[in-house]
Write a protein that holds these residues in place. Structure first.
Motif, PDB file in Angstrom:
ATOM      1  N   GLU A 117     -25.480  40.507  19.070  1.00 23.22           N
ATOM      2  CA  GLU A 117     -26.740  40.854  18.729  1.00 23.22           C
ATOM      3  C   GLU A 117     -27.648  40.847  19.932  1.00 23.22           C
ATOM      4  N   GLY A 118     -27.916  42.348  20.373  1.00 21.62           N
ATOM      5  CA  GLY A 118     -28.589  42.011  21.727  1.00 21.62           C
ATOM      6  C   GLY A 118     -27.723  41.747  22.757  1.00 21.62           C
ATOM      7  N   THR A 119     -28.245  40.603  23.330  1.00 24.24           N
ATOM      8  CA  THR A 119     -27.435  39.814  24.454  1.00 24.24           C
ATOM      9  C   THR A 119     -26.808  38.532  23.877  1.00 24.24           C
ATOM     10  N   THR A 120     -26.949  38.362  22.672  1.00 25.05           N
ATOM     11  CA  THR A 120     -26.485  37.025  21.901  1.00 25.05           C
ATOM     12  C   THR A 120     -25.227  37.323  21.580  1.00 25.05           C
ATOM     13  N   TYR A 121     -24.177  36.398  21.615  1.00 22.94           N
ATOM     14  CA  TYR A 121     -23.103  36.233  20.727  1.00 22.94           C
ATOM     15  C   TYR A 121     -23.190  35.384  19.579  1.00 22.94           C
ATOM     16  N   VAL A 122     -22.799  35.762  18.315  1.00 20.55           N
ATOM     17  CA  VAL A 122     -22.917  34.926  17.245  1.00 20.55           C
ATOM     18  C   VAL A 122     -21.521  34.780  16.464  1.00 20.55           C
ATOM     19  N   GLN A 123     -21.302  33.655  15.965  1.00 24.91           N
ATOM     20  CA  GLN A 123     -20.246  33.557  14.935  1.00 24.91           C
ATOM     21  C   GLN A 123     -20.775  32.874  13.659  1.00 24.91           C
ATOM     22  N   ARG A 124     -20.642  33.524  12.422  1.00 25.81           N
ATOM     23  CA  ARG A 124     -21.124  33.031  11.201  1.00 25.81           C
ATOM     24  C   ARG A 124     -19.926  32.742  10.289  1.00 25.81           C
ATOM     25  N   LEU A 125     -20.204  31.713   9.636  1.00 27.35           N
ATOM     26  CA  LEU A 125     -19.271  31.629   8.535  1.00 27.35           C
ATOM     27  C   LEU A 125     -19.971  32.181   7.270  1.00 27.35           C
ATOM     28  N   HIS A 126     -19.007  32.993   6.370  1.00 24.94           N
ATOM     29  CA  HIS A 126     -19.337  33.706   5.480  1.00 24.94           C
ATOM     30  C   HIS A 126     -18.680  33.055   4.252  1.00 24.94           C
ATOM     31  N   ALA A 127     -19.427  33.427   2.969  1.00 26.61           N
ATOM     32  CA  ALA A 127     -18.738  32.933   1.756  1.00 26.61           C
ATOM     33  C   ALA A 127     -18.961  34.246   0.775  1.00 26.61           C
ATOM     34  N   LEU A 128     -17.876  34.909   0.508  1.00 22.71           N
ATOM     35  CA  LEU A 128     -17.561  36.178  -0.155  1.00 22.71           C
ATOM     36  C   LEU A 128     -17.303  35.786  -1.583  1.00 22.71           C
TER      37      LEU A 128
END
Length: 140
Positions: A117-128
């Motif tokens: 996301e731009g210059t940022t690296y993100v990890q998200r836990l998703h509940a589907l």
């Protein structure tokens, strides 16, 4: 659909990225408006999750991307190019690598997606919600 048909190197099913995570299987799942199916869930390095009928070839029962605002990513979010991390283990992009987990008591799939996301690296836990694909807001 056999395990041989769902492989990381050569996938005859219509997916948008490489498959590193293990496919998951749920027997007799009721998909609203589509009936009861034995379902194979496939996650890709393009940050997508698919639900396929395990007993019939064809289009997915549902498909989502973790790169949209409905799943927490801002506009312009992408998967992580493997070159950004100086790795050749996972190519050409990094999104969903780990195998998701399904809680059958709540019909919830937990999956971690990686984004840039731009210059940022993100990890998200998703509940589907495995029956309909949107986020399961009732999940813990």
């Amino acid at each position: 659909m056999s395990p041989r048909q769902i492989s990381a190197s050569s996938s005859p099913i219509p997916v948008d990225g490489r498959i590193y995570a293990q496919p998951l299987y749920v027997q007799g799942l009721v998909i609203p408006g589509k009936g009861t199916h034995n379902v194979v869930f496939v996650a890709t390095e393009h940050d997508s999750v698919y639900a396929f009928d395990a007993d019939a070839a064809g289009a997915p029962l549902w498909q989502i991307t973790l790169l949209d605002s409905a799943h927490g990513a801002p506009a312009g979010a992408t998967t992580v190019p493997n070159g950004d991390l100086s790795t050749t283990d996972i190519v050409p992009e990094i999104g969903i690598t780990g195998t998701p987990v399904i809680d059958l008591s709540t019909n919830t799939m937990y999956v971690v997606g990686k984004t840039k996301e731009g210059t940022t690296y993100v990890q998200r836990l998703h509940a589907l919600d495995i029956t309909t694909a949107p986020r399961n807001l009732a999940a813990p």
